[in-house]
Enzyme design. Structure first.
Site, PDB file in Angstrom:
ATOM      1  N   SER A 193      25.320  78.278  39.125  1.00 15.17           N
ATOM      2  CA  SER A 193      24.590  79.640  38.975  1.00 15.17           C
ATOM      3  C   SER A 193      24.970  80.312  38.027  1.00 15.17           C
ATOM      4  CB  SER A 193      24.522  80.110  40.414  1.00 15.17           C
ATOM      5  OG  SER A 193      23.871  81.262  40.204  1.00 15.17           O
TER       6      SER A 193
ATOM      7  N   LYS B 122      20.130  80.440  38.456  1.00 18.22           N
ATOM      8  CA  LYS B 122      20.575  81.964  38.272  1.00 18.22           C
ATOM      9  C   LYS B 122      20.468  82.625  39.836  1.00 18.22           C
ATOM     10  CE  LYS B 122      22.267  85.797  36.853  1.00 18.22           C
ATOM     11  NZ  LYS B 122      23.699  85.789  36.699  1.00 18.22           N
TER      12      LYS B 122
ATOM     13  N   ALA C 191      30.647  90.020  33.661  1.00 22.88           N
ATOM     14  CA  ALA C 191      29.842  90.971  34.511  1.00 22.88           C
ATOM     15  C   ALA C 191      28.763  91.091  34.291  1.00 22.88           C
ATOM     16  CB  ALA C 191      30.686  92.292  34.491  1.00 22.88           C
ATOM     17  N   ILE C 192      27.572  90.173  34.470  1.00 26.13           N
ATOM     18  CA  ILE C 192      26.190  90.148  34.132  1.00 26.13           C
ATOM     19  C   ILE C 192      25.579  91.219  34.893  1.00 26.13           C
ATOM     20  CG2 ILE C 192      24.276  88.630  33.983  1.00 26.13           C
ATOM     21  CD1 ILE C 192      26.382  87.893  32.077  1.00 26.13           C
TER      22      ILE C 192
ATOM     23  N   CYS D  90      28.937  89.494  46.958  1.00 20.15           N
ATOM     24  CA  CYS D  90      28.608  90.689  46.511  1.00 20.15           C
ATOM     25  C   CYS D  90      28.918  91.737  47.585  1.00 20.15           C
ATOM     26  CB  CYS D  90      27.086  90.431  46.381  1.00 20.15           C
ATOM     27  SG  CYS D  90      26.885  89.576  44.770  1.00 20.15           S
TER      28      CYS D  90
HETATM   29  C1  LIG Z   1      28.175  83.880  32.999  1.00 20.86           C
HETATM   30  C2  LIG Z   1      28.271  83.729  34.234  1.00 20.86           C
HETATM   31  C3  LIG Z   1      27.356  84.024  35.293  1.00 20.86           C
HETATM   32  C4  LIG Z   1      27.532  83.645  36.773  1.00 20.86           C
HETATM   33  N1  LIG Z   1      26.738  84.263  37.486  1.00 20.86           N
HETATM   34  C5  LIG Z   1      26.603  83.723  38.712  1.00 20.86           C
HETATM   35  C6  LIG Z   1      25.366  83.951  39.810  1.00 20.86           C
HETATM   36  O1  LIG Z   1      24.495  84.722  39.495  1.00 20.86           O
HETATM   37  N2  LIG Z   1      25.679  83.870  41.046  1.00 20.86           N
HETATM   38  C7  LIG Z   1      26.972  82.974  41.488  1.00 20.86           C
HETATM   39  O2  LIG Z   1      26.679  82.671  42.696  1.00 20.86           O
HETATM   40  N3  LIG Z   1      27.809  82.600  40.445  1.00 20.86           N
HETATM   41  C8  LIG Z   1      27.855  83.095  39.253  1.00 20.86           C
HETATM   42  N4  LIG Z   1      28.657  82.648  38.550  1.00 20.86           N
HETATM   43  C9  LIG Z   1      29.772  81.832  39.089  1.00 20.86           C
HETATM   44  C10 LIG Z   1      29.646  80.346  38.482  1.00 20.86           C
HETATM   45  O3  LIG Z   1      28.544  80.029  39.194  1.00 20.86           O
HETATM   46  C11 LIG Z   1      30.890  79.668  39.029  1.00 20.86           C
HETATM   47  O4  LIG Z   1      31.129  79.629  40.438  1.00 20.86           O
HETATM   48  C12 LIG Z   1      32.395  80.058  38.461  1.00 20.86           C
HETATM   49  O5  LIG Z   1      31.872  80.387  36.747  1.00 20.86           O
HETATM   50  C13 LIG Z   1      33.497  79.075  38.152  1.00 20.86           C
HETATM   51  O6  LIG Z   1      33.098  77.926  37.580  1.00 20.86           O
HETATM   52  P1  LIG Z   1      33.325  77.760  36.205  1.00 20.86           P
HETATM   53  O7  LIG Z   1      34.960  77.829  36.007  1.00 20.86           O
HETATM   54  O8  LIG Z   1      33.145  76.146  35.760  1.00 20.86           O
HETATM   55  O9  LIG Z   1      32.820  78.569  35.410  1.00 20.86           O
HETATM   56  C14 LIG Z   1      28.763  83.067  37.005  1.00 20.86           C
HETATM   57  C15 LIG Z   1      29.354  82.916  36.107  1.00 20.86           C
HETATM   58  C16 LIG Z   1      29.450  82.882  35.032  1.00 20.86           C
HETATM   59  C17 LIG Z   1      30.579  82.328  33.827  1.00 20.86           C
END
Ligand SMILES: Cc1cc2nc3c(=O)[nH]c(=O)nc-3n(C[C@H](O)[C@H](O)[C@H](O)COP(=O)(O)O)c2cc1C
Ligand SMILES: Cc1cc2nc3c(=O)[nH]c(=O)nc-3n(C[C@H](O)[C@H](O)[C@H](O)COP(=O)(O)OP(=O)(O)OC[C@H]3O[C@@H](n4cnc5c(N)ncnc54)[C@H](O)[C@@H]3O)c2cc1C
Ligand SMILES: Cc1cc2nc3c(=O)[nH]c(=O)nc-3n(C[C@H](O)[C@H](O)[C@H](O)COP(=O)(O)OP(=O)(O)OC[C@H]3O[C@@H](n4cnc5c(N)ncnc54)[C@H](O)[C@@H]3O)c2cc1C
Ligand SMILES: Cc1cc2nc3c(=O)[nH]c(=O)nc-3n(C[C@H](O)[C@H](O)[C@H](O)COP(=O)(O)O)c2cc1C
Ligand code: FES
Ligand code: FES
Lengths: 310, 283, 310, 283
Positions: free
Chosen positions: C23, C47, C72-73, C135
């Site tokens: 996500s 998302k 920090a979207i 959150c």
């Molecule tokens: C740009 C960005 C936006 C993210 N937005 C969400 C989100 O909306 N909801 C959520 O549960 N996790 C969100 N995450 C966390 C990711 O889903 C994931 O758990 C986290 O990035 C760790 O995995 P990775 O190291 O492969 O990125 C976001 C991560 C990134 C980098």
């Protein structure tokens, strides 16, 4: 060195510059002392000491990870008595030159922490003691002393009572709320907090299907953890008023400056010593150069100087 | 500010870097200071790329020391990230190295010395063979490898002494472990000293043989390293000691990489009381 | 594709292969769908959706760190109603091809979690719902729902009651004891756990003396966090019996294999999508190649296959 | 398996990479597909090194498109880690790039077009100037920079139209902001359309000028990026919109980098209710 004033007042401790080397990455200074004059450092925090000699974990003890390393040394050390007799005396010259020598105390029980602290404190061989409370509380069921406010309070106040030198408490980042732990440590009498110790982590060799470390898990350090450390330093400095040593992934003067801006009064260099024998020296030099470039006369001006406006 | 050991931090120039076999490369470095000061059996920590990645330097033994040309040679196998990056470095480029590190082999005790190398462990033996011959010490060389292609520097060794080879697939020499020709040799002939490098099981077998036969032996060990200079205790190897546990850990980087065969402990007794896990994972 | 069997059974969900996109890093699939056929994936976690549209945080929202990134979207999304009307329908074709479409639910209150879940669950447009409980709990004083066992239990059981599809609960790594949180989520009815979400972190520009992110802090992801994620996956898989999605720093098939060995049944790819538009596809292909090379007939053989003997 | 956009992932060959000024480099890439398909104002994401470090690709505008030679040019300033590594890449080496990305400038609405560039923002204007001249559109160019040395490609622009220059230090042209010659020009002459790129304060000032004067303008914006392809919402820029808040965020990488001057919002109204911090820091 130039005209920049690098001195800082870290609670009760006066440092010639804010750069300390962190426990476990600098031995008792002997090896790096062959590479450069250690009096260039603000201070040296020596390898963890325990009541008895400890052999440490079987190898492998180090695994490399993206931007960092995992270690599971297992507190190998000759025990506090041998350390006092053999390892700390050669460092005393440095103290005359204004470079602090700081003992790092570990233990597996409340009594062990107190015993080691008492011996070190009474030895007169250290300027301060850093308490590493990330180790398991055997009586408390194996959970680390450092992860619960109550045990933190108990250990720190116990140690405080037998400690005649300034007391630094080193916090584990593996907690839900670092400020809660920081409060307990401060209330129990810590003069200074250092943060962070390593993050708990693990590495696997997919081909052999085995953990890389014999200990299975290890402590993550190095550049990879810098964002986590910066955030915790900033968070604690916002929440309370106690001098902080910022630690985690510092390899350059710029990194050090970031921690000072986030609210630390001094910084600790760990993994960078492993990456480069001159690692800590380069942080001192880099910080001085950074201040010169930015035309900052005294390093103290950076401390807590982060500008936050939305 | 800087002290003597800071001179170990050297900028070498790559003279050559090409594959001997698909996954084994031969690296030649211009590094006059290192070439003149290093002893056979010592090693260097190589910073394979500038910047933060990979985090650590990589340890490699010195394969050959050419003092006259001011060059040192390394033979390395491509294992993972670090050695992979190293293959991309080109002649003319600079490479930051740290060394010489460790103790190195000691030839003093022998008139006829056996050199036993397995796999990449063959690499550091050429330097010591060359030194031995220079000091009029006879060398008898025992090499073992996966296939004939991996019998590194076989020709060079053949100029220096008698060479026995075995391979895992029988493609060159007998299909056997390197301990076999050694044991056969020892049935009729004598060696004053054995110097060995190779995989841990090979060294363990060797330690058994030399103990039975009462021959002095030095083993060059490998361990994952942090600092390479003795400070982090990352590269521990268990050795026999008069501690309550009967052993202690020594540092491969600083106390080694060469250890007496009699002192090395190949497996640590299982600890009776395993302490609970630590929140930092370190202990 | 070759002869390797990539199918896994993730609790109630059947996956054609164990690779999901995570996500927030894959939008609603539209952009990456221009780069490759998304049916190559095991599933897509879209998302985060909230009850109302959310603008998200002011920029900058992304900072690069050693081996990782901070983001920090701020949950920018069109709200669950618009998502149901416009974003999810185009993904339905994928479901026919056996690639799962999974909704990610966020919220700032207990009620919001339930509302969004109910709407999504009843829409029939998703195969499962992933609950992001990292959150802040506004009523609970801003502390995240996901960091305390009691609030986790409350939120998950509330959501469970209105959720007709399999429920995945996504855990925050910013806790003292992840198994405690995992237990609560499982007890409250989670079918599957995904871990980890991002580590809390911060980046500073030392020259401007300002935080890089407008939000000051952000979530750390990418290769830097892999050791922490692996350790938590292993720890939870040792402690209890619930299917896990392993997430954190996966960029290659080998990384995916490490998580499966540590005890995950599926893996999630996040930051790797940002590093390379074909990031997730390369994980699928790399995993297949790894299995071929290792002569493993079915990917299931890896799951929990870590060999641990001291 | 792969779809059309996968062709945006291209391996370019470095033709040249050398400094124009101490900290500004000119990079020429052989990339025929990109050269033939890209539009002025579009950008590429460059993977400056193989491996995991740095994590993200770096966005750079296309400075020039040479379709015949199959080459594209980039001008980049050395800012930090990524651009630093880029300076080390040598002619002949490969560079993975992703592009063309974004929308690009649109010349349709003008017969006489003003191009306004500040600092590195000058870079993408050459490509659009060249296209304009090819389409028989008149260009009037306004360039501002720190010093004369940073008035990038000034000579090239002078071949294409009238050029006004200012510098911060007065070393070349007047010591002024670039808005000054533009405003002076507009007192007597007319422009149908303005295309601009440069620092945010400059663009903000410009947006004010064109609003007052009722001229259409397109601004090329910059933002820190994650994916570069529209998926991560990392590169948000506030634009006016009929939301309850009066604005929304658009993606510089996908909806831009070129936006209408009238729609861009340079500062976001302070949010009334700031939600509590999130345990992941993300929200
Ligand atoms: C740009 C960005 C936006 C993210 N937005 C969400 C989100 O909306 N909801 C959520 O549960 N996790 C969100 N995450 C966390 C990711 O889903 C994931 O758990 C986290 O990035 C760790 O995995 P990775 O190291 O492969 O990125 C976001 C991560 C990134 C980098
Ligand atoms: C004293 C000494 C001398 C050596 N001499 C040689 C030599 O002459 N030729 C040669 O090919 N190899 C030699 N090695 C092994 C060599 O260091 C490793 O193969 C190399 O570090 C692998 O790096 P990598 O990045 O390719 O592998 P990765 O697996 O990606 O490395 C990950 C980490 O593990 C470490 N590591 C992995 N394997 C080993 C190993 N076998 N020993 C120590 N650390 C390891 C790496 O240094 C790195 O820190 C020697 C090792 C030691 C300790
Ligand atoms: C659409 C677009 C077009 C651009 N065109 C050009 C150009 O033609 N020439 C040029 O010199 N620069 C251009 N930039 C800016 C350029 O991308 C940054 O200067 C560069 O990314 C800095 O990277 P670094 O690693 O050297 O700096 P670092 O500060 O080490 O980078 C850290 C992170 O911040 C990002 N970052 C830092 N500064 C900027 C910035 N100003 N804009 C966006 N991201 C940034 C980096 O991409 C990276 O992710 C453009 C930016 C965008 C968004
Ligand atoms: C090899 C190694 C050994 C360590 N040993 C100790 C120790 O004995 N006691 C302690 O408090 N911290 C120990 N640490 C943690 C460091 O002191 C430091 O807190 C941590 O590494 C984070 O800083 P860094 O990222 O600069 O390395 C050790 C770290 C490493 C890498
Ligand atoms: S590698 Fe640090 S002590 Fe040997
Ligand atoms: S950078 Fe990811 S949406 Fe623009």
């Amino acid at each position: 060195m130039g005209k920049v004033d690098l001195q800082v007042q870290l609670g009760p401790l006066k440092l010639k510059n804010p750069v300390l080397t962190m426990s476990g990455t600098f031995g008792f200074g002997q090896e790096y002392g062959q590479y450069y004059d250690l009096s260039a450092l603000g201070g040296i925090i020596v390898k963890a000491m325990t009541a008895q000699p400890r052999l440490g974990n079987p190898p492998p003890r180090i695994a490399e990870t993206p931007g960092g390393i995992l270690n599971a040394i297992g507190l190998q050390n000759p025990g506090v008595d041998v350390a006092i007799a053999e390892e700390l005396p050669p460092l005393q010259d440095l103290r005359c030159q204004g470079t602090l020598v700081i003992g790092n105390v570990s233990g597996y029980s409340f009594d062990e922490y107190c015993t080691v602290t008492k011996k070190l404190s009474y030895s007169g061989l250290v300027d301060a003691i850093e308490l590493n409370i990330s180790c398991p509380n055997v009586k408390g069921g194996g959970l680390a002393f450092g992860t619960h406010p109550d045990t933190v309070y108990k250990v720190v106040s116990g140690v405080r009572a037998v400690c005649d030198v300034p007391l630094i408490v080193k916090l584990s980042p593996n907690v839900t709320d670092i400020t809660e732990i920081a409060f307990s440590a401060a209330k129990a009498g810590a003069d200074i907090l250092s943060l962070i110790n390593t993050l708990s982590g693990m590495a696997i060799n997919a081909k052999t299907r085995r953990p890389i470390l014999s200990n299975i898990t290890g402590g993550l350090s190095g550049p990879a953890v810098k964002p986590v450390a910066l955030k915790m330093v900033h968070q604690v400095s916002q929440a309370m008023d106690i001098p902080l040593i910022g630690v985690g992934g510092i390899v350059s003067g710029m990194d050090a400056a970031e921690f000072l801006l986030a609210g630390a009064t001094a910084v600790g260099v760990g993994t960078a010593n492993l990456m480069d024998p001159l690692g800590a020296l380069k942080v001192v030099q880099g910080l001085e150069r950074f201040l010169e470039e930015q035309e900052v006369a005294s390093v103290s001006e950076l401390i807590g100087g982060l500008i936050v406006c939305l | 500010m800087l002290r003597e050991d800071a001179e170990k931090i050297q900028t070498a120039i790559i003279v050559d870097n090409r594959p001997l076999v698909s996954d084994v490369y031969h690296l030649i470095l211009k590094a006059p200071k290192l070439a003149s000061e290093a002893k056979p059996g010592q090693f260097v920590m190589v910073k394979v790329a500038s910047g933060l990645e990979p985090t650590l330097r990589r340890p490699f033994s010195l394969h050959r020391l050419d003092r006259r040309a001011g060059q040192v040679e390394i033979i390395y196998q491509v294992i993972g990230k670090g050695t992979d990056i190293l293959t991309e470095r080109k002649p003319g480029e600079q490479l930051e190295i740290l060394g010489p590190l460790g103790n190195g082999f000691c030839l003093q005790e022998g008139k006829r010395v056996g050199l036993v190398g397995g796999g990449m462990g063959i690499a550091p033996l050429l330097a010591v063979a060359e030194q031995a011959v220079q000091e009029a010490i006879e060398v008898v060389v025992f090499l073992g490898a996966r296939t004939g292609d991996y019998l590194l520097a076989k020709e060079e060794f053949e100029h220096l002494g008698q060479v026995f080879v075995v391979t895992d697939d029988g493609s060159v020499g007998e299909k056997a472990l390197v301990s076999k020709p050694l044991e056969e040799y020892l049935q009729n002939q004598q060696l004053d000293l054995i110097l060995a490098c190779g995989p841990t099981p090979m060294l363990k077998a060797l330690a058994g043989i030399v103990e039975t036969q009462g021959i002095k032996a030095q083993l060059s060990l490998e361990q994952r390293m942090g600092c390479g200079v003795g400070a982090c205790l990352g590269c521990a190897f268990p050795v026999k000691a008069a501690t309550p546990e009967g052993y202690t850990y020594k540092r491969v980087c600083h106390d080694g990489p060469v250890f007496g065969a009699h002192e090395v402990l190949f497996s640590v007794p299982k600890e009776v009381t395993k302490q609970g896990g630590c929140s930092c994972g370190q202990s």
